[in-house]
Design an enzyme around this catalytic site. Structure first.
Site: not given
Length: 757
Positions: A17, A442, A642, A646
Site C-alpha cells: 500500500c 520559436d 529545437d 533555445d
C-alpha cells in the site's frame, strides 16, 4: 565545486500500500548521502539521488531491507527488453500465486458460509451439535488464515517490529480479532454464557473478508500489469534477428544480441530494422510510426539514419550498425517512459501526506468505535457489536486506492504519449503542461522547416526557367553556403541537367561567380550585381520587390554580363503548423511567436499561421528574457524549440517542449520531447496532460469518497437514526472496489487519441 550525484533505481519487493511506499521512502531519505528518494507504489520502484562518496547501491539496498522490504536483483547491463521480460515474469508468478491464495480462500468461504447458516435450520442441528459445528468451522477457516492470509500477518508482524503500520496491519488486526473472538467462543463457550453473552462465531465473516480482499488484490494486480502495456507493446516491436552481411557478401541471420556496432545489416522489403544505424546503400521508405507517431513512411537513402523496430516498406537497403542494446533510440524511449512513470507529480503530495498518517488514524478510530459500542450498546450484545464495527472500520479503510490514484494515471498517460511520439520526462512535466496558458513558438525549425527552400524562379525576358536553372545549379554546387544548398536541392527536384563549372569564386557576404558553358555566371545579392555594373530591367525589379514584400530572400542571377533572372528563397512554413496553432487556440491557449528575423518577415509568417502576437529581432541570448516577460504577465508558458540557442528559454519556461530532431542540449533542457518536427505533437502533449490530470482528480475523488463515507458508516454513525450497520463483509467488498475503480478509471486513458487535425 559541488559533489556530483548519481541516480539509482531499485525494484522494491513486498509493498502492499501507499503507507509501505512512504516508509521505504523515509528509510532511504534518512540514509547518509541520499539527496532525494522517491518511491512509487504503482511501479514498485524507488528512484534515489545520492552522493557516491557517502552512499553506494549496497547501502541503499541495506536501507530497504532494514525497512522490512526486499530489492529485486538485476544485472546492470540488462537491456530494456530483458528488463521488461523479467518484470513481466515476476508479475506473472505473483499473479498466479495470488490467484491460488484467492482460490483456497474463496473455495473454503463457499463451504463455511452455508455451514454457518445451519443454526437457521433446527432439524439439521439434531444430527450435529453447535459445539461440533464450531470446531468444524474452525478447522475449515485455519487454511484460509495460515495460507491465504499468511502474507498479511507476516507483513503486519514485521511492521509491528519496526513500529510502523500499513494496510496489512489493518487486515491482520481486523480478521485476527474476528478469528480470535470466534476461537474463544468455540473453545470456551461457558466463559461467554456466564456473562450473559451468546458464544457467537464469525468464521464466515473472517473467511469471506479474506476472500474478498484477495479478489480485490487479484483484480488490482491484473489491472496494474495493463498500465505498462505501452512499454511492452514498444518492446514487442523489436526484431528478434538481424541479417548481417559477412566478408565476401554472405548474408547470415543472427540473434539480435550478437549484433555489434560496425556490422553491416541487410534489410529487405517488409522486414523490421534490427537496430540503429546509417544507410550505406540502397533506398526505401520506412514506417517509423511506432517511434514518432508519424503515419506516413519516411524516405531513406544513403547517409540517412534508421532506427531499430521500424518497418521497412518498399525497397531494400543495407545499413551500418551504430548502436545496439540499451543505447538504441527505442531503449532510450523505454527508459525515459519508465523514469517518468516512476516520478511523482506535485498533485500526489496531498495523497502522500494523508497516507503517512492514515493507518494510525484509522486504528485510533477503530479503537474508539470499539470503546463506544462496548460502553453504549446493550449488555447482551455490546461485545459482538463492538467487535463487528471495530473490524468493519479496519477493513474498509484500505489506503491502496490513495497510493494508486496518481501513479497509475501517470503510467498510462506517459505510455500513451510514447505511442504518439510525445515523450514526457517526468510526472511534474505532465502536470505543468496541463496548466499552460501560453505557448511560445520559436519560428525557425518549429513553425517553419528550419532550412531555406527555393520558392520562386523568375526568368528575365529571353530566358526560360529550365534553361537558367542548370547554369545556376552548376555554380552553387561548388558553394558551401546554406542558400546554395537550397538551390542545389531545388535543381535536383526539378531534374535540371548537371553542368560543369570552372573558375569558381565565392564573394564573401555577396554571392559567387563561375564560368559555365564558357559564360560568366553570377548569383548573389543586389550588391554583387551592382558592383559588376549590371542593372535589372524594370519588370524584373518589380518581381524582386514583390518577393521582398513576402519576406523572402532574393538571389539575383546574371549571365554574360546581363541580368538573367532571380530566385526567391524562404524558410517555408510546415504544412501542419497553421492547423496545429488553430487547435491550440481552440483549447483557450494563446500562441506567441519568437524569431530573430526582421519584423517584416515575422509579420508574414505570423499571418500565414494565424498568430497575432510575435517578437521579432530577438537575439539568441534574449530568448529566455522573452519567456520571463510573458511569465511576469501572469502566464504559464510552454516554450517550443529545437536549437542550442533555445536551451535557456526551454529551461526558463514553466514547461519546455523540444522537437525530437533538435540538438541534444535542447532535448536535455526540455520536460517533453516531440519525436517528430510537427506542432501537432504540442497539441497532443497538452490534450494528453489535460486528460491525465482529469483522470487523477477523478481517482483521488474515488479514493477519498470511499474512506470519507465508508469509515463513519462502518463505525455505526447511521445506526442511531436508521438502524443500519455495515457488515465487515460488505466493508471488504467496498475496500476492494475502491482500488479496482481507481485502476479501471486510469485504464480508460488507453482509449486516448489526438483529435484529427
Amino acid at each position: 565545486m559541488e559533489p556530483t550525484t548519481r541516480t539509482e533505481t531499485l525494484a522494491i519487493e513486498g509493498m502492499t500500500c501507499a503507507s509501505c511506499a512512504s516508509f521505504v521512502e523515509k528509510s532511504l531519505s534518512r540514509t547518509p548521502g541520499v539527496q532525494r528518494a522517491v518511491v512509487n507504489f504503482a511501479t514498485e520502484k524507488a528512484t534515489v539521488d545520492y552522493l557516491p562518496t557517502q552512499a553506494t547501491p549496497a547501502t541503499l539496498k541495506e536501507a530497504v531491507i532494514k525497512a522490512g522490504f526486499g530489492v529485486s536483483e538485476r544485472a546492470p547491463d540488462t537491456s530494456a527488453a530483458d528488463r521488461q521480460a523479467e518484470i513481466d515474469q515476476q508479475k506473472a508468478q505473483a499473479y498466479q500465486q495470488l490467484r491460488r491464495r484467492f482460490g483456497v480462500a474463496a473455495g473454503l468461504a463457499l463451504v463455511i458460509m452455508p455451514l454457518s447458516m445451519l443454526m437457521l435450520w433446527p432439524p439439521l442441528l439434531q444430527h450435529i451439535t453447535m459445539q461440533w459445528l464450531n470446531y468444524l468451522l474452525l478447522l475449515l477457516t485455519l487454511p484460509v488464515l495460515l495460507y491465504s492470509c499468511r502474507e498479511f500477518y507476516v507483513a503486519a508482524w514485521n511492521g509491528l517490529r519496526r513500529r510502523t503500520a500499513n494496510m496489512d496491519t489493518l487486515i491482520a488486526v481486523g480478521t485476527g480479532a474476528a478469528f480470535l473472538y470466534s476461537v474463544a467462543a468455540t473453545l470456551a463457550p461457558g466463559l461467554f454464557l456466564r456473562r450473559g453473552l451468546m458464544p457467537e462465531v464469525y468464521y464466515d465473516t473472517t473467511a469471506t473478508i479474506i476472500a474478498l480482499i484477495l479478489l480485490g488484490k487479484v483484480l488490482e494486480l491484473r489491472a496494474k500489469t495493463q498500465t505498462s502495456a505501452a512499454i511492452r507493446a514498444l518492446l514487442g516491436l523489436q526484431a528478434k534477428t538481424a541479417r548481417v552481411v559477412r566478408p565476401g557478401g554472405l548474408e547470415v541471420d543472427v540473434p539480435l544480441e550478437q549484433v555489434q556496432p560496425g556490422d553491416l545489416v541487410a534489410v529487405r522489403p517488409g522486414e523490421k530494422v534490427a537496430t540503429d544505424g546509417i544507410v550505406e546503400e540502397g533506398h526505401s521508405a520506412v514506417d517509423e510510426a511506432m517511434l514518432t507517431g508519424e503515419s506516413l513512411p519516411v524516405a531513406k537513402k544513403a547517409g540517412d539514419p534508421v532506427f531499430g523496430a521500424t518497418l521497412n516498406k518498399t525497397g531494400a537497403f543495407r545499413f551500418r550498425v551504430t548502436k545496439v542494446g540499451a543505447d538504441t533510440l527505442l531503449s532510450q524511449i523505454v527508459q525515459l517512459v519508465e523514469d517518468a512513470q516512476g516520478s511523482r507529480a506535485p498533485i500526489q503530495r496531498l495523497a502522500d501526506k494523508v497516507s503517512a498518517v492514515f493507518v494510525p488514524t484509522v486504528i485510533g478510530i477503530a479503537l474508539l468505535t470499539f470503546v463506544l459500542w462496548f460502553s453504549l450498546a446493550p449488555v447482551e450484545s455490546r461485545l459482538p457489536l463492538a467487535l463487528v464495527n471495530f473490524v468493519a472500520v479496519l477493513i474498509i479503510a484500505c489506503p491502496c486506492a490513495l497510493g494508486l490514484a496518481t501513479p497509475t494515471a501517470i503510467m498510462v498517460g506517459t505510455g500513451k504519449g510514447a505511442e504518439y511520439g510525445v515523450l514526457v520526462r517526468s510526472a511534474e512535466a505532465l502536470e505543468k503542461a496541463y496548466q499552460v496558458t501560453t505557448v511560445l513558438l520559436d519560428k525557425t525549425g518549429t513553425i517553419t522547416r528550419g532550412e531555406p527552400t527555393v520558392t520562386d524562379l523568375v526568368a528575365a525576358p529571353g530566358w526560360a526557367a529550365d534553361q537558367l536553372l542548370p547554369l545556376v545549379a552548376a555554380v552553387e554546387r561548388l558553394s558551401e553556403h546554406p542558400l546554395a544548398e537550397a538551390v542545389v536541392r531545388y535543381a535536383a527536384s526539378q531534374g535540371a541537367a548537371g553542368l560543369p563549372a570552372t573558375d569558381f569564386r565565392a564573394v564573401a557576404g555577396k554571392g559567387a561567380t563561375a564560368t559555365v558553358q564558357e559564360q560568366a555566371v553570377l548569383i548573389g545579392n543586389g550588391r554583387l550585381l551592382a558592383e559588376a555594373g549590371i542593372s535589372l530591367p524594370p519588370d524584373l525589379q518589380q518581381q524582386a520587390d514583390a518577393l521582398l514584400a513576402q519576406a523572402k530572400t532574393v538571389l539575383y542571377v546574371a549571365v554574360a554580363g546581363q541580368a538573367a533572372g532571380l530566385l526567391g528563397v524562404a524558410d517555408t512554413v510546415r504544412a501542419t503548423s497553421a492547423a496545429a496553432i488553430k487547435r491550440l487556440q481552440s483549447l483557450g491557449i494563446e500562441v506567441v511567436m519568437m524569431t530573430g528575423d526582421n519584423p517584416q518577415t515575422a509579420a508574414e509568417v505570423a499571418r500565414q499561421v494565424g498568430i497575432s502576437r510575435y517578437f521579432a529581432e530577438v537575439l539568441p541570448q534574449d530568448k529566455a528574457a522573452k519567456v520571463k516577460e510573458l511569465q511576469q504577465e501572469g502566464r504559464t508558458v510552454a516554450m517550443v524549440g529545437d536549437g542550442i540557442n533555445d536551451a535557456p528559454a526551454l529551461a526558463q519556461a514553466d514547461i519546455g517542449l523540444a522537437m525530437g530532431q533538435g540538438t541534444d542540449v535542447a532535448l536535455e533542457a526540455a520536460g517533453i520531447t516531440l519525436m517528430r518536427s510537427d506542432l501537432h505533437g504540442v497539441v497532443t502533449a497538452i490534450e494528453l496532460s489535460r486528460q491525465t490530470m482529469r483522470t487523477i482528480r477523478q481517482n483521488l475523488f474515488f479514493a477519498f469518497i470511499y474512506n470519507t463515507l465508508g469509515i463513519p458508516v462502518a463505525a455505526g454513525l447511521l445506526y442511531p437514526v436508521f438502524g443500519v450497520l455495515l457488515s465487515p463483509m460488505l466493508a471488504a467488498g467496498a475496500m476492494a472496489l475502491s482500488s479496482v475503480s481507481v485502476l479501471t478509471n486510469s485504464l480508460r486513458l488507453r482509449r486516448f487519441s489526438p483529435l484529427a487535425p
